[in-house]
Write a protein that holds these residues in place. Structure first.
Motif, PDB file in Angstrom:
ATOM      1  N   ILE A   8      -3.686  -6.339   0.873  1.00 33.04           N
ATOM      2  CA  ILE A   8      -3.328  -4.702   0.740  1.00 33.04           C
ATOM      3  C   ILE A   8      -2.064  -4.366   1.195  1.00 33.04           C
ATOM      4  CG2 ILE A   8      -4.182  -2.422   1.650  1.00 33.04           C
ATOM      5  CD1 ILE A   8      -6.896  -3.771   2.673  1.00 33.04           C
ATOM      6  N   THR A   9      -1.431  -5.060   2.096  1.00 32.49           N
ATOM      7  CA  THR A   9      -0.355  -4.621   2.351  1.00 32.49           C
ATOM      8  C   THR A   9       0.902  -5.256   1.654  1.00 32.49           C
ATOM      9  OG1 THR A   9      -0.339  -6.291   4.130  1.00 32.49           O
ATOM     10  CG2 THR A   9      -0.935  -4.002   4.697  1.00 32.49           C
TER      11      THR A   9
ATOM     12  N   GLU B 146       2.183   1.690  -3.549  1.00 27.23           N
ATOM     13  CA  GLU B 146       1.123   2.292  -4.441  1.00 27.23           C
ATOM     14  C   GLU B 146       1.072   3.780  -4.051  1.00 27.23           C
ATOM     15  OE1 GLU B 146      -2.300  -0.905  -5.152  1.00 27.23           O
ATOM     16  OE2 GLU B 146      -1.545  -1.029  -3.315  1.00 27.23           O
TER      17      GLU B 146
ATOM     18  N   ASN C  38      -7.876   3.566  -3.209  1.00 26.42           N
ATOM     19  CA  ASN C  38      -7.595   2.808  -4.160  1.00 26.42           C
ATOM     20  C   ASN C  38      -8.549   1.829  -4.152  1.00 26.42           C
ATOM     21  OD1 ASN C  38      -6.493   0.413  -5.247  1.00 26.42           O
ATOM     22  ND2 ASN C  38      -4.438   1.312  -5.006  1.00 26.42           N
TER      23      ASN C  38
ATOM     24  N   VAL D 209      -8.974   6.031   2.466  1.00 20.16           N
ATOM     25  CA  VAL D 209      -8.680   4.966   1.398  1.00 20.16           C
ATOM     26  C   VAL D 209      -9.113   5.316  -0.006  1.00 20.16           C
ATOM     27  CG1 VAL D 209      -9.512   2.754   0.248  1.00 20.16           C
ATOM     28  CG2 VAL D 209      -9.394   3.014   2.880  1.00 20.16           C
TER      29      VAL D 209
ATOM     30  N   PHE E 244      -2.076   4.521   6.611  1.00 19.51           N
ATOM     31  CA  PHE E 244      -3.114   3.407   6.361  1.00 19.51           C
ATOM     32  C   PHE E 244      -2.343   1.779   6.945  1.00 19.51           C
ATOM     33  CE2 PHE E 244      -5.178   0.785   2.612  1.00 19.51           C
ATOM     34  CZ  PHE E 244      -6.271   0.530   3.616  1.00 19.51           C
ATOM     35  N   SER E 245      -1.227   1.700   6.601  1.00 21.94           N
ATOM     36  CA  SER E 245      -0.579   0.317   6.760  1.00 21.94           C
ATOM     37  C   SER E 245      -0.520   0.096   8.342  1.00 21.94           C
ATOM     38  CB  SER E 245       1.004   0.364   6.226  1.00 21.94           C
ATOM     39  OG  SER E 245       1.150   0.504   4.808  1.00 21.94           O
TER      40      SER E 245
ATOM     41  N   SER F 243       0.880  -1.288   0.097  1.00 26.64           N
ATOM     42  CA  SER F 243       0.003   0.080   0.004  1.00 26.64           C
ATOM     43  C   SER F 243       0.821   1.206   0.046  1.00 26.64           C
ATOM     44  CB  SER F 243      -0.882   0.000   1.309  1.00 26.64           C
ATOM     45  OG  SER F 243      -0.196   0.147   2.579  1.00 26.64           O
ATOM     46  N   GLN F 244       2.049   1.266   0.769  1.00 29.65           N
ATOM     47  CA  GLN F 244       2.835   2.489   0.640  1.00 29.65           C
ATOM     48  C   GLN F 244       3.675   2.499  -0.617  1.00 29.65           C
ATOM     49  OE1 GLN F 244       5.147   0.979   4.163  1.00 29.65           O
ATOM     50  NE2 GLN F 244       5.060   2.940   4.655  1.00 29.65           N
TER      51      GLN F 244
ATOM     52  N   HIS G 140      -7.762  -1.470  -2.632  1.00 28.00           N
ATOM     53  CA  HIS G 140      -8.021  -1.912  -1.217  1.00 28.00           C
ATOM     54  C   HIS G 140      -9.572  -1.701  -0.545  1.00 28.00           C
ATOM     55  CE1 HIS G 140      -3.797   0.721  -1.147  1.00 28.00           C
ATOM     56  NE2 HIS G 140      -3.889  -0.653  -1.609  1.00 28.00           N
TER      57      HIS G 140
ATOM     58  N   GLN H  71      -0.298   8.290   3.235  1.00 29.02           N
ATOM     59  CA  GLN H  71      -0.343   6.618   3.319  1.00 29.02           C
ATOM     60  C   GLN H  71       1.149   6.109   2.825  1.00 29.02           C
ATOM     61  OE1 GLN H  71      -2.901   5.286  -0.062  1.00 29.02           O
ATOM     62  NE2 GLN H  71      -4.825   6.028   1.110  1.00 29.02           N
TER      63      GLN H  71
END
Length: 453
Positions: free
Chosen positions: A432-433, A129, A388, A386, A154-155, A126-127, A391, A149
């Protein structure tokens, strides 16, 4: 996903500019650069140092450059990295890259440097992205969200959720080892409370997508109204350029015209549309239908009225029809420079914004009202949003799996079924991660990056 070779690419954009940066990453990055760099021996230099020298092909000097050294794991990719700053000549850049490839490097694929940062543990998926989102950001708001993010906001939220679930998952799995003894290591009430709490967090994250998406891609705002009320003039005034054709002939705009402007750090996509009226012209009729569709899809509608065309009763009827769409809207009375003061006073009953798009009067007030209506100008930098769609889909699947866990607790099922549903929830969070990923997924994500990043 082998990454044992050394890759090279231009890290800066092509085009006019003084300096270009060529990036190498990999186990042999420093030794390959050293083959063509004449100055200090790069293989003997400390990390995070910069060295002046020349790039030479045989006896031919190509350019004077600066070579920046980053020794693993203290680099973006967690590998040895060399960044060569050269003059921004396409000829020089191409010659240097070809020399580096000849020396043992290969051309990098799109996003491969960031892919290596992910594979080497420098960031989660996610980072990674968010890096692409940061590069694409074109407003203060989209930049703010991408930075939040990329720095792990978010992570960290997802990591906390996974750790709590993993704890109970391990207890449930332990019960499976003692299934014949009919024991419970995981307190079902505590598990239910945890799942309910996680469900509430997931719901908040999923609902934040609407706001996060518009901050990332721009807020769609439709300018609608009858023909010749000044919609195209307003668009041109907002953009400060002649973007749409303006004519006294009704029905000039037959399709939608879109462009972006930045208001107080938020990107808005303003959409000029065909005038709404009954028409026998087939092409114009299609434009009117497209207008109605755009209005239904919009985050906000600016409904433009011209009191020289319609009286107060007709304008009120039009406003009622717009209200039925269920989309927030702003009523705007245009051409106020042509209205008598008593006429303006009568129109105040519909609580419009009064403007003269031609004379640019009242436009700043309209911008303020647009900001207020979409309620995005008070973005909290600590909010986890959020942005994405991938996600969101994973969060929704996680929520569905947890619903099954709740059902299993309320309608007692065996530990193996509970364990299966919890594992499924963990799987979707892991997607996601990137703790759960496939080569196809990674290729799809990183192929959208620019080469050199």
């Amino acid at each position: 996903m082998a990454n044992h070779d050394t890759i090279v690419a231009l890290a800066t954009a092509t085009g006019s500019g003084a300096i270009a940066v060529i990036r190498l990453s990999g186990i042999d990055a420093i030794s390959i650069a050293n083959k063509i760099f004449k100055g200090k021996d790069l293989t003997l230099q400390k990390s995070h140092t910069i060295h002046f020298g020349i790039i030479q092909d045989g006896n031919e000097v190509l350019d004077e450059v600066l070579a920046s050294i980053f020794i693993a794991p203290h680099s973006y990719t967690k590998e040895h990295v060399v960044e060569i700053s050269t003059h921004n000549s396409n000829y020089v850049i191409e010659r240097i890259i070809q020399l580096l490839i000849k020396g043992g490097a290969r051309a990098a694929k799109p996003g491969e440097f960031t892919l290596r940062a992910f594979l080497n543990g420098g960031m989660d998926l996610s980072q990674a992205e968010a890096v692409a989102d940061l590069i694409a950001s074109n407003s203060a708001a989209s930049h703010q969200v991408a930075m939040q993010q990329m720095r792990g906001g978010f992570s960290n939220e997802l990591k906390n959720l996974r750790e709590q679930l993993i704890h109970f998952a391990s207890l449930i799995e332990l019960e499976l080892d003692f299934s014949e003894e009919d024991v419970e290591f995981a307190n079902r009430e505590q598990l239910k409370g945890l799942v309910l709490n996680i469900g509430a967090v997931l719901k908040r994250l999923i609902s934040s997508f609407e706001q996060g998406n518009v901050l990332k891609n721009g807020v769609p705002v439709v300018i609608a109204g009858k023909p010749n009320v000044g919609k195209s003039t307003l668009l041109n005034t907002l953009l400060n350029e002649e973007r749409a054709i303006v004519s006294e002939i009704a029905g000039t705009t037959r399709d939608t015209i879109e462009d972006e402007i930045n208001i107080n750090g938020v990107t808005f996509r303003f959409i000029d549309t065909a005038g709404i009226r009954n028409t026998q012209d087939i092409i114009e009729a299609k434009g009117v239908e497209r207008t109605r569709e755009k209005m239904r899809q919009a985050r906000l509608i600016i409904y433009l009225a011209d009191p020289q065309q319609d009286d107060l009763e007709e304008i009120s009827t039009q406003i009622g029809e717009v209200a039925l769409l269920g989309v927030p809207f702003v009523t705007v009375v245009n051409k106020t420079d042509l209205l008598r003061p008593d006429h303006i006073e009568d129109l105040k009953v519909i609580e419009p914004i009064f403007i003269s798009a031609k004379n640019k009067a009242g436009v700043e007030e309209l911008k303020d009202e647009v900001l207020r209506k979409v309620n995005l100008h008070q973005l909290n930098t600590d909010d986890v949003l959020v942005t994405n769609i991938r996600h969101v889909e994973a969060l929704q699947k996680t929520s569905e799996s947890l619903e099954k866990v709740l059902h299993g607790i309320d309608n007692p099922v065996t530990s193996d079924f509970l364990a299966m549903d919890i594992r499924q929830a963990l799987h979707h969070l892991g997607e996601i991660t990137g703790s759960v990923s496939t080569d196809d997924l990674l290729e799809n994500i990183f192929s959208k990056f620019c080469i050199g990043k």
